[in-house]
Design a protein around this motif. Structure first.
Motif, mmCIF file in Angstrom:
data_model
loop_
_atom_site.group_PDB
_atom_site.id
_atom_site.type_symbol
_atom_site.label_atom_id
_atom_site.label_comp_id
_atom_site.label_asym_id
_atom_site.label_seq_id
_atom_site.Cartn_x
_atom_site.Cartn_y
_atom_site.Cartn_z
ATOM 1 N N SER A 138 41.113 41.096 34.602
ATOM 2 C CA SER A 138 40.816 40.366 33.423
ATOM 3 C C SER A 138 41.609 39.058 33.177
ATOM 4 O O SER A 138 41.463 38.228 32.545
ATOM 5 C CB SER A 138 41.250 41.287 32.037
ATOM 6 O OG SER A 138 42.564 41.536 31.906
ATOM 7 N N VAL A 139 42.767 38.902 33.905
ATOM 8 C CA VAL A 139 43.384 37.723 34.005
ATOM 9 C C VAL A 139 43.057 36.669 35.052
ATOM 10 O O VAL A 139 43.429 35.593 35.336
ATOM 11 C CB VAL A 139 45.009 37.916 34.403
ATOM 12 C CG1 VAL A 139 45.792 38.607 33.197
ATOM 13 C CG2 VAL A 139 45.331 38.666 35.543
ATOM 14 N N LEU A 140 41.889 37.198 36.080
ATOM 15 C CA LEU A 140 41.356 36.288 37.042
ATOM 16 C C LEU A 140 40.652 35.343 36.314
ATOM 17 O O LEU A 140 39.909 35.671 35.343
ATOM 18 C CB LEU A 140 40.631 37.257 37.974
ATOM 19 C CG LEU A 140 41.700 38.224 38.871
ATOM 20 C CD1 LEU A 140 40.742 39.042 39.650
ATOM 21 C CD2 LEU A 140 42.709 37.217 39.698
ATOM 22 N N PRO A 141 40.584 34.250 36.935
ATOM 23 C CA PRO A 141 39.278 33.351 36.533
ATOM 24 C C PRO A 141 37.739 34.008 36.789
ATOM 25 O O PRO A 141 37.850 34.806 37.522
ATOM 26 C CB PRO A 141 39.390 32.142 37.344
ATOM 27 C CG PRO A 141 40.974 32.205 38.020
ATOM 28 C CD PRO A 141 41.368 33.457 37.836
ATOM 29 N N GLN A 142 37.029 33.469 36.041
ATOM 30 C CA GLN A 142 35.689 34.175 36.201
ATOM 31 C C GLN A 142 34.963 34.395 37.613
ATOM 32 O O GLN A 142 34.620 35.132 37.901
ATOM 33 C CB GLN A 142 34.621 33.364 35.228
ATOM 34 C CG GLN A 142 33.375 34.190 35.229
ATOM 35 C CD GLN A 142 33.462 35.500 34.634
ATOM 36 O OE1 GLN A 142 34.033 35.609 33.511
ATOM 37 N NE2 GLN A 142 32.944 36.577 35.188
ATOM 38 N N ALA A 143 35.260 33.327 38.397
ATOM 39 C CA ALA A 143 34.931 33.208 39.729
ATOM 40 C C ALA A 143 35.493 34.219 40.540
ATOM 41 O O ALA A 143 34.909 35.021 41.360
ATOM 42 C CB ALA A 143 35.100 31.700 40.322
ATOM 43 N N ALA A 144 36.783 34.440 40.222
ATOM 44 C CA ALA A 144 37.596 35.318 40.882
ATOM 45 C C ALA A 144 37.343 36.554 40.732
ATOM 46 O O ALA A 144 37.311 37.786 41.388
ATOM 47 C CB ALA A 144 39.142 35.181 41.088
ATOM 48 N N PHE A 145 37.075 36.968 39.281
ATOM 49 C CA PHE A 145 36.612 38.317 38.562
ATOM 50 C C PHE A 145 35.544 38.692 39.353
ATOM 51 O O PHE A 145 35.388 39.943 39.705
ATOM 52 C CB PHE A 145 36.437 38.248 37.203
ATOM 53 C CG PHE A 145 36.035 39.401 36.709
ATOM 54 C CD1 PHE A 145 36.993 40.152 35.853
ATOM 55 C CD2 PHE A 145 34.929 39.767 36.441
ATOM 56 C CE1 PHE A 145 36.813 41.152 35.083
ATOM 57 C CE2 PHE A 145 34.478 41.076 35.871
ATOM 58 C CZ PHE A 145 35.384 41.687 35.153
ATOM 59 N N ASP A 146 34.540 37.765 39.591
ATOM 60 C CA ASP A 146 33.229 37.973 40.224
ATOM 61 C C ASP A 146 33.572 38.479 41.521
ATOM 62 O O ASP A 146 32.652 39.160 42.107
ATOM 63 C CB ASP A 146 32.224 36.916 39.938
ATOM 64 C CG ASP A 146 31.916 36.802 38.477
ATOM 65 O OD1 ASP A 146 31.891 37.664 37.526
ATOM 66 O OD2 ASP A 146 31.277 35.489 38.225
ATOM 67 N N GLN A 147 34.061 37.663 42.342
ATOM 68 C CA GLN A 147 34.550 37.658 43.775
ATOM 69 C C GLN A 147 35.150 39.197 44.061
ATOM 70 O O GLN A 147 34.778 40.053 44.834
ATOM 71 C CB GLN A 147 35.249 36.862 44.237
ATOM 72 C CG GLN A 147 35.315 36.982 45.802
ATOM 73 C CD GLN A 147 34.086 36.748 46.700
ATOM 74 O OE1 GLN A 147 33.294 35.718 46.118
ATOM 75 N NE2 GLN A 147 33.865 37.592 47.389
ATOM 76 N N ALA A 148 35.938 39.700 43.140
ATOM 77 C CA ALA A 148 36.632 40.961 43.041
ATOM 78 C C ALA A 148 35.571 42.076 42.837
ATOM 79 O O ALA A 148 35.618 43.073 43.830
ATOM 80 C CB ALA A 148 37.579 40.982 41.973
ATOM 81 N N THR A 149 34.657 41.862 42.058
ATOM 82 C CA THR A 149 33.452 43.050 42.259
ATOM 83 C C THR A 149 32.578 42.989 43.347
ATOM 84 O O THR A 149 32.201 44.172 43.748
ATOM 85 C CB THR A 149 32.631 42.709 40.780
ATOM 86 O OG1 THR A 149 32.082 41.614 40.990
ATOM 87 C CG2 THR A 149 33.487 42.739 39.612
ATOM 88 N N ILE A 150 32.529 41.736 43.964
ATOM 89 C CA ILE A 150 31.697 41.806 45.300
ATOM 90 C C ILE A 150 32.704 42.635 46.404
ATOM 91 O O ILE A 150 32.196 43.397 47.154
ATOM 92 C CB ILE A 150 31.653 40.545 45.580
ATOM 93 C CG1 ILE A 150 30.210 39.786 44.806
ATOM 94 C CG2 ILE A 150 30.889 40.481 47.145
ATOM 95 C CD1 ILE A 150 29.958 38.370 44.696
ATOM 96 N N ASP A 151 33.896 42.200 46.466
ATOM 97 C CA ASP A 151 34.760 42.534 47.662
ATOM 98 C C ASP A 151 34.968 44.272 47.305
ATOM 99 O O ASP A 151 35.040 44.741 48.545
ATOM 100 C CB ASP A 151 36.013 42.151 47.261
ATOM 101 C CG ASP A 151 35.889 40.367 47.679
ATOM 102 O OD1 ASP A 151 35.041 40.082 48.541
ATOM 103 O OD2 ASP A 151 36.959 39.734 47.494
#
Length: 227
Positions: free
Chosen positions: A35-48
């Motif tokens: 939740s503290v990640l920027p939106q782009a990093a949040f989305d990348q985490a779900t992909i990773d």
């Protein structure tokens, strides 16, 4: 249509369900990091770390080089899309998980929970072989806990918040509450749904919990509540 509030089913074999609370804590912690990640990093985490069928099948390379293709069969269960997704899963785990840990013991319960997560992901994969979107959420593993609960404690009273005319708390047997939940999942699988919900993961996790619970339970814990 309903939310479980608590059950009238005390633990008997352990003093404290620290594995269940630990799973809840780790899952919440993972979401707080998300939740503290920027939106782009949040989305990348779900992909990773989400379970992507074409990645697990090795059709497409794993985004994280150090993570085996099968590793996301576990990691996906600790990621969530938003607070509602997280809290609804953790509420069900809090209500039902302590009794299943009590019935199995600490280590067996941990193995059981992770096994249900894997089975739920595989069920989703089988029916979505070409899917390139990530599966995330603990609902498949939690469904496994619910499957174990309906096998071991079908007659336990569960207090649910039900919407009739207004929201009211009602005590119902676990069999009816959890049976209604399963029927709902089957209904949406049969008629189809545009909602971004992994119905097959829910059903796969539930079936895994139902099957595995018989072997993972303590010998003194009777099936069907001893009836």
């Amino acid at each position: 249509m309903f939310l479980p509030l608590h059950d009238a089913n005390r633990i008997r074999h352990i003093s404290f369900p620290y594995v269940n609370y630990g799973l809840i804590g780790v899952t919440i912690l993972c979401f707080l990091v998300q939740s503290v990640l920027p939106q782009a990093a949040f989305d990348q985490a779900t992909i990773d770390f989400g379970m992507i069928p074409i990645v697990v099948r090795n059709v497409y390379p794993q985004p994280v080089p150090w993570l085996p293709d099968w590793g996301t069969l576990f990691t996906y269960a600790f990621l969530h899309a938003d607070w509602l997704h997280l809290l609804s899963n953790m509420l069900f785990l809090w209500v039902f998980g302590d009794n299943i840990e009590d019935a199995m013991g600490h280590l067996k319960y941990l193995v059981f929970y992770l096994a249900c997560a894997v089975c739920a992901a595989l069920a989703h994969l089988v029916f979505n072989m070409a899917d390139n979107g990530p599966l995330i959420g603990a609902s498949g593993a939690v469904a496994g806990v619910m499957g174990a609960y309906i096998l071991l404690y079908p007659h336990a009273r569960v207090f649910v918040l039900a919407r009739l005319v207004v929201l009211i708390p009602l005590p119902v047997p676990a069999f009816w509450m959890l049976g209604f939940w399963v029927a709902t999942q089957l209904f949406y699988v049969v008629i189809g749904s545009d909602e971004p919900v992994a119905w097959w993961a829910h059903l796969g996790g539930f079936a895994a919990g139902l099957i595995l619970a018989a072997g993972f339970r303590r010998h003194e814990v009777a099936l069907l509540g001893g009836r």
